[in-house]
Every structure is written in structure tokens, then in C-alpha cells.
Design an enzyme around this catalytic site. Structure first.
Site, PDB file in Angstrom:
ATOM      1  N   SER A   1       0.485  -9.227  10.668  1.00 35.39           N
ATOM      2  CA  SER A   1      -0.511  -8.840   9.681  1.00 35.39           C
ATOM      3  C   SER A   1      -1.707  -8.306  10.457  1.00 35.39           C
ATOM      4  O   SER A   1      -2.296  -9.026  11.262  1.00 35.39           O
ATOM      5  CB  SER A   1      -0.909 -10.069   8.861  1.00 35.39           C
ATOM      6  OG  SER A   1      -1.996  -9.756   8.017  1.00 35.39           O
TER       7      SER A   1
ATOM      8  N   LYS B   1       2.352  -5.214   8.605  1.00 33.68           N
ATOM      9  CA  LYS B   1       1.602  -5.284   7.344  1.00 33.68           C
ATOM     10  C   LYS B   1       0.160  -4.980   7.665  1.00 33.68           C
ATOM     11  O   LYS B   1      -0.370  -5.475   8.669  1.00 33.68           O
ATOM     12  CB  LYS B   1       1.786  -6.671   6.736  1.00 33.68           C
ATOM     13  CG  LYS B   1       0.623  -7.238   5.939  1.00 33.68           C
ATOM     14  CD  LYS B   1       0.993  -8.586   5.327  1.00 33.68           C
ATOM     15  CE  LYS B   1      -0.236  -9.474   5.151  1.00 33.68           C
ATOM     16  NZ  LYS B   1       0.117 -10.830   4.672  1.00 33.68           N
TER      17      LYS B   1
ATOM     18  N   LYS C   1      -3.904  -4.681   6.070  1.00 30.28           N
ATOM     19  CA  LYS C   1      -4.803  -5.040   4.977  1.00 30.28           C
ATOM     20  C   LYS C   1      -5.381  -3.761   4.382  1.00 30.28           C
ATOM     21  O   LYS C   1      -5.713  -2.822   5.128  1.00 30.28           O
ATOM     22  CB  LYS C   1      -5.929  -5.931   5.501  1.00 30.28           C
ATOM     23  CG  LYS C   1      -5.452  -7.278   6.010  1.00 30.28           C
ATOM     24  CD  LYS C   1      -4.945  -8.150   4.875  1.00 30.28           C
ATOM     25  CE  LYS C   1      -4.594  -9.542   5.370  1.00 30.28           C
ATOM     26  NZ  LYS C   1      -4.119 -10.418   4.293  1.00 30.28           N
TER      27      LYS C   1
ATOM     28  N   ASP D   1      -1.362  -5.377   2.137  1.00 33.37           N
ATOM     29  CA  ASP D   1      -1.840  -6.600   1.481  1.00 33.37           C
ATOM     30  C   ASP D   1      -3.263  -6.350   0.995  1.00 33.37           C
ATOM     31  O   ASP D   1      -4.167  -6.087   1.790  1.00 33.37           O
ATOM     32  CB  ASP D   1      -1.808  -7.771   2.477  1.00 33.37           C
ATOM     33  CG  ASP D   1      -2.138  -9.103   1.830  1.00 33.37           C
ATOM     34  OD1 ASP D   1      -2.486  -9.144   0.623  1.00 33.37           O
ATOM     35  OD2 ASP D   1      -2.047 -10.134   2.538  1.00 33.37           O
TER      36      ASP D   1
ATOM     37  N   GLU E   1       1.327  -6.449  -1.383  1.00 33.66           N
ATOM     38  CA  GLU E   1       1.078  -7.881  -1.562  1.00 33.66           C
ATOM     39  C   GLU E   1      -0.198  -8.101  -2.361  1.00 33.66           C
ATOM     40  O   GLU E   1      -1.239  -7.519  -2.069  1.00 33.66           O
ATOM     41  CB  GLU E   1       0.967  -8.512  -0.164  1.00 33.66           C
ATOM     42  CG  GLU E   1       0.888 -10.021  -0.138  1.00 33.66           C
ATOM     43  CD  GLU E   1       0.915 -10.544   1.315  1.00 33.66           C
ATOM     44  OE1 GLU E   1       1.448  -9.838   2.204  1.00 33.66           O
ATOM     45  OE2 GLU E   1       0.393 -11.640   1.554  1.00 33.66           O
TER      46      GLU E   1
ATOM     47  N   ASP F   1       1.200 -13.519  -3.340  1.00 32.90           N
ATOM     48  CA  ASP F   1       0.743 -14.501  -2.345  1.00 32.90           C
ATOM     49  C   ASP F   1      -0.165 -15.491  -3.088  1.00 32.90           C
ATOM     50  O   ASP F   1       0.314 -16.523  -3.591  1.00 32.90           O
ATOM     51  CB  ASP F   1       0.010 -13.746  -1.219  1.00 32.90           C
ATOM     52  CG  ASP F   1      -0.652 -14.650  -0.179  1.00 32.90           C
ATOM     53  OD1 ASP F   1      -0.694 -15.871  -0.375  1.00 32.90           O
ATOM     54  OD2 ASP F   1      -1.160 -14.147   0.854  1.00 32.90           O
TER      55      ASP F   1
ATOM     56  N   LYS G   1       3.395 -19.790   1.334  1.00 31.19           N
ATOM     57  CA  LYS G   1       2.534 -20.402   2.342  1.00 31.19           C
ATOM     58  C   LYS G   1       2.558 -21.904   2.123  1.00 31.19           C
ATOM     59  O   LYS G   1       2.271 -22.390   1.031  1.00 31.19           O
ATOM     60  CB  LYS G   1       1.099 -19.875   2.223  1.00 31.19           C
ATOM     61  CG  LYS G   1       0.939 -18.450   2.729  1.00 31.19           C
ATOM     62  CD  LYS G   1      -0.483 -17.966   2.656  1.00 31.19           C
ATOM     63  CE  LYS G   1      -0.566 -16.544   3.207  1.00 31.19           C
ATOM     64  NZ  LYS G   1      -1.853 -15.909   2.864  1.00 31.19           N
TER      65      LYS G   1
ATOM     66  N   GLY H   1       0.977 -16.453   6.520  1.00 32.02           N
ATOM     67  CA  GLY H   1       0.158 -17.151   7.518  1.00 32.02           C
ATOM     68  C   GLY H   1      -1.291 -17.238   7.085  1.00 32.02           C
ATOM     69  O   GLY H   1      -1.742 -16.491   6.219  1.00 32.02           O
TER      70      GLY H   1
HETATM   71  O1  OSB Z   1      -3.322 -12.827   2.640  1.00 28.40           O
HETATM   72  O2  OSB Z   1      -1.770 -13.176   4.022  1.00 28.40           O
HETATM   73  C1  OSB Z   1      -2.958 -13.228   3.746  1.00 28.40           C
HETATM   74  C2  OSB Z   1      -4.990 -14.421   6.765  1.00 28.40           C
HETATM   75  C3  OSB Z   1      -5.936 -15.194   6.140  1.00 28.40           C
HETATM   76  C4  OSB Z   1      -5.939 -15.286   4.777  1.00 28.40           C
HETATM   77  C5  OSB Z   1      -4.976 -14.606   4.023  1.00 28.40           C
HETATM   78  C6  OSB Z   1      -4.008 -13.858   4.634  1.00 28.40           C
HETATM   79  C7  OSB Z   1      -4.040 -13.728   6.033  1.00 28.40           C
HETATM   80  C8  OSB Z   1      -3.119 -12.894   6.780  1.00 28.40           C
HETATM   81  C9  OSB Z   1      -2.899 -13.262   8.225  1.00 28.40           C
HETATM   82  O3  OSB Z   1      -2.610 -11.903   6.335  1.00 28.40           O
HETATM   83  C10 OSB Z   1      -1.586 -13.875   8.482  1.00 28.40           C
HETATM   84  C11 OSB Z   1      -1.558 -14.472   9.869  1.00 28.40           C
HETATM   85  O4  OSB Z   1      -1.358 -13.710  10.824  1.00 28.40           O
HETATM   86  O5  OSB Z   1      -1.720 -15.707   9.997  1.00 28.40           O
HETATM   87 MG    MG Z   2      -1.620 -12.155   1.627  1.00 32.23          MG
END
Ligand code: OSB
Ligand code: MG
Length: 372
Positions: free
Chosen positions: A138, A164, A166, A191, A216, A241, A265, A293
Site C-alpha cells: 500500500s 495499491k 491511496k 484505496d 477500496e 475495508d 483487518k 494492514g
Molecule cells: O485503509 O488500508 C487502509 C494504513 C492505515 C490506515 C488504513 C489503511 C492503511 C494502509 C496501509 O493502507 C497498510 C499497511 O501497509 O499496513
Molecule cells: Mg483501506
């Protein structure tokens, strides 16, 4: 084997991220992480990590609210429940509404404890069967598109199976177009962390041109109805999510057609029991799942790896190498990813990684012991 719980130890550590992580809801540069340890009367213990972040922007929880919920509500309920197995923790804490990251921190620690008492790796104890799990990354919002492309290149070179990125309003289609131009074939997803509304439907439809694996959490967490409307209008599969906090949410989302993929999660759903139930349900309905994560330290990461070995986890997760986050993790060895983008679950007992107690102690900023 019967559990005989004695006490919970909560420790907060501060761990600076190697690189700031930015999403549509904010930017994180250092993590405040709660490490949970649950002891039984034989002196054995298990580790969990509470994934509640610093601020209530992902969901309603923070490390501080979670700390209070564990100390004032979860501990007394556990104490009164006289548990005999980890599988009973979820039910014992059911009276506490929401606050699932708080509950998950404790629940996962008790699963680790039980696996250690059984002398088995946690992933086998949970019923996991995958001896190699697929890893994706991510990537947060970057200052420039050029920097984003550099990051993508680095992660692909490291072998990660899915990228992925953001997105947020104003920084979406252009980023995707830039990556697709350079990498027409890679497995790519986006995402939004709830940053859009149905009023953005024309823009969200434009993402259909880029052959994304999924989008996402485009809309607000509680809005399964509008997610269903959106899914009917776009070809890109929606992955939920934030919306999925328990089994019932997954069932509703699938019945309504609000998504075609689910991100599970461990903290968000309250621990291993609920996570396992959701992946099993999704598998029976033909809905692929993957492990999300929350910028976890090695303890949370180890739990994510164990969970990802369950058969329903068929897509690459956001479970990547320790070195992407930390100069030095709190487990040994750190989590590493093979050149083909996979992680091998460890054969050691419990979470299967050595927890570096000396390092944790050097990072502690707050602690509390609670008798059970
Ligand atoms: O939306 O998946 C998410 C990190 C913090 C809060 C929300 C998210 C995320 C990530 C990072 O996308 C995932 C990771 O590498 O731990
Ligand atoms: Mg997410």
C-alpha cells in the site's frame, strides 16, 4: 489444555516510520503502538497488538480509547468469564459495543498464548493451510507523481505481487493513468478511505478504463446502500475495508451487492475468531478476501501473517516486509518477502517470531498491569 488467565500487561511504544504515510484522512510520521501481553498462572504469555491508531480518523477508535476500554471493560469481563479457550474470548467481550480494535488486541494475545501452550505455530492452531502467502504493498499519497512512480518501481523490483495506491478527490485518475501508462499489466488497485460520495460517480466511472483489481472503500463506512448503487454503475470491483466491522456487515454487504471483494483487518473486526468467521463466509459466497494492514509493528504483522494462511485469503494482502516501515522492528527475524512477493509463515510456536523485549522496553512510553 485449559487457560487460566492471570494478568494483562499494556505497553505503549513509540516507533518512527521510515517514511511518512499519507491517506485521504491524514498523514502519519510516527506510530504510537499498544503492545498487549496476556499471562496465565503458569507464567506463559502471548502477544497481541492493538491496531487502534493515534487519531479517530480511520474509525472511531484511538490508542487512548482502546487503552481505557481494555482496562475498564475488557479486563473485568475476561476475569468474570473464567475462559477455558481462546475461542471463547470473542463472546466474553461481546457486551462491549464496537471498540473492536481494543478487543482485538487482547483477543489475539490470548490466541498466541493458547498456541504457545499447545506448542504449535499460531497459524496452524487457527487452521491455516497456506504455506506461502501473497504479498502486496500500500503506497501512500506522494508529493509528486514522479515520486509515486519511483516508489511503484521500487516495490515491483522487490517482487510485490500487487500495488495499491491511496487516492483522494483531486488526486485520483491522473495518478492511476500515470502508473498504467508505464505499467499496463501489473495488478493495481486504489484505496479512497471513504473520501468520495455518490456525487462523484462520473469520476469514479472513469477509473473503469484502467483495469483496476478493485477500488477500496470509496464511500462512507456506514453506507452499504450507496456502495451497492455505485457497484451497479461501475465495472471495477468495490472492496470494502472500513465498512466491515463484523460478520453481519459482511453478510449485509454481500446480500446488498455493495462489494465484490472484502479486506479483512484483524483489529477492525475484533480478532481471530471474527476474522476467521468472515473469511469462511466469504469463501462460501465466492467473495475473495485479503488481509489489510494498519502500519503494524512486527507483533501485529505476525498475527496478520498467521491469519492470511486461512484458505479464504486468496488475494495478495497489505502484509509486507518490516523494512518498508521500520529501521528496526520489534521482532526477530524481521518479516521479509521473497523475490516472488511471498511470505512464508514461521514454524516456531505462537506468532513464530522472537519478540525483542529489550527493544520494546527501550521504546516504552506508558505501561499498565491489570490483574484478571
Ligand atoms: O485503509 O488500508 C487502509 C494504513 C492505515 C490506515 C488504513 C489503511 C492503511 C494502509 C496501509 O493502507 C497498510 C499497511 O501497509 O499496513
Ligand atoms: Mg483501506
Amino acid at each position: 489444555m485449559n487457560l487460566n488467565l492471570e494478568r494483562i500487561e499494556l505497553r505503549e511504544i513509540e516507533l518512527p516510520l521510515k517514511y511518512p504515510f499519507e491517506t485521504s484522512f491524514g498523514r502519519t510520521t510516527r506510530r504510537r503502538i499498544m503492545i498487549v501481553r496476556v499471562f496465565d498462572r503458569s507464567g506463559a504469555f502471548g502477544y497481541g497488538e492493538c491496531t487502534a491508531p493515534e487519531d479517530p480518523f480511520f474509525n472511531h477508535e484511538t490508542i487512548d480509547t482502546a487503552w481505557q476500554i481494555i482496562a475498564e471493560y475488557a479486563a473485568p469481563l475476561l476475569s468474570a468469564a473464567h475462559l477455558t479457550s481462546a475461542a471463547e474470548v470473542n463472546e466474553a467481550l461481546a457486551r462491549i459495543r464496537g471498540n473492536r480494535m481494543a478487543k482485538g488486541g487482547v483477543e489475539t494475545a490470548i490466541w498466541d498464548l493458547e498456541a504457545r501452550l499447545a506448542g504449535k505455530p499460531l497459524w496452524r492452531h487457527l487452521g491455516g493451510t497456506q504455506t506461502e502467502i501473497a504479498s502486496g504493498v500500500s503506497i501512500g499519497l506522494q508529493e509528486t507523481t514522479a515520486l509515486l512512480l519511483e516508489k511503484v518501481e521500487r516495490e515491483l523490483a522487490a517482487g510485490y505481487q500487487r500495488i495499491k495506491i491511496k487516492i483522494k478527490p483531486g488526486r485520483d485518475v491522473d495518478l492511476v493513468a500515470a502508473i498504467r501508462e508505464r505499467y499496463p499489466q501489473i495488478r493495481l488497485s486504489v484505496d479512497a478511505n471513504s473520501a468520495y460520495t455518490l456525487a462523484d460517480i462520473d469520476l469514479l466511472k472513469r477509473l473503469d478504463e484502467y483495469n483496476l483489481m478493485m477500488i477500496e472503500q470509496p464511500l462512507t463506512p456506514g453506507d452499504l446502500v450507496d456502495h451497492a448503487k455505485l457497484q451497479r454503475e461501475i465495472n471495477t470491483p468495490i472492496c470494502l475495508d472500513e465498512s466491515i466491522t463484523m460478520m453481519m456487515d459482511a453478510r449485509h454487504a454481500i446480500e446488498l451487492g455493495s462489494c465484490r471483494i472484502i479486506n479483512i483487518k484483524l483489529g477492525r473486526v475484533g480478532g481471530h475468531t471474527e476474522a476467521r468467521r468472515i473469511q469462511d463466509f466469504c469463501q462460501n459466497r465466492g467473495i475473495p478476501t485479503w488481509c489489510g494492514g494498519m502500519l503494524e509493528s512486527g507483533v501485529g504483522r505476525a498475527h496478520n501473517i498467521a491469519m492470511s494462511t486461512l484458505a479464504g485469503f486468496t488475494l495478495p494482502g497489505d502484509v509486507s516486509a518490516s523494512a518498508r516501515y521500520w529501521e528496526e522492528d520489534i521482532i526477530e527475524p524481521p518479516v521479509t518477502v521473497s523475490a516472488r512477493g511471498t511470505i512464508t509463515p514461521p514454524e516456531g510456536v505462537g506468532i513464530g517470531y522472537e519478540v525483542n523485549e529489550a527493544r520494546i522496553e527501550s521504546l516504552v512510553t506508558r505501561r499498565q498491569e491489570i490483574k484478571l
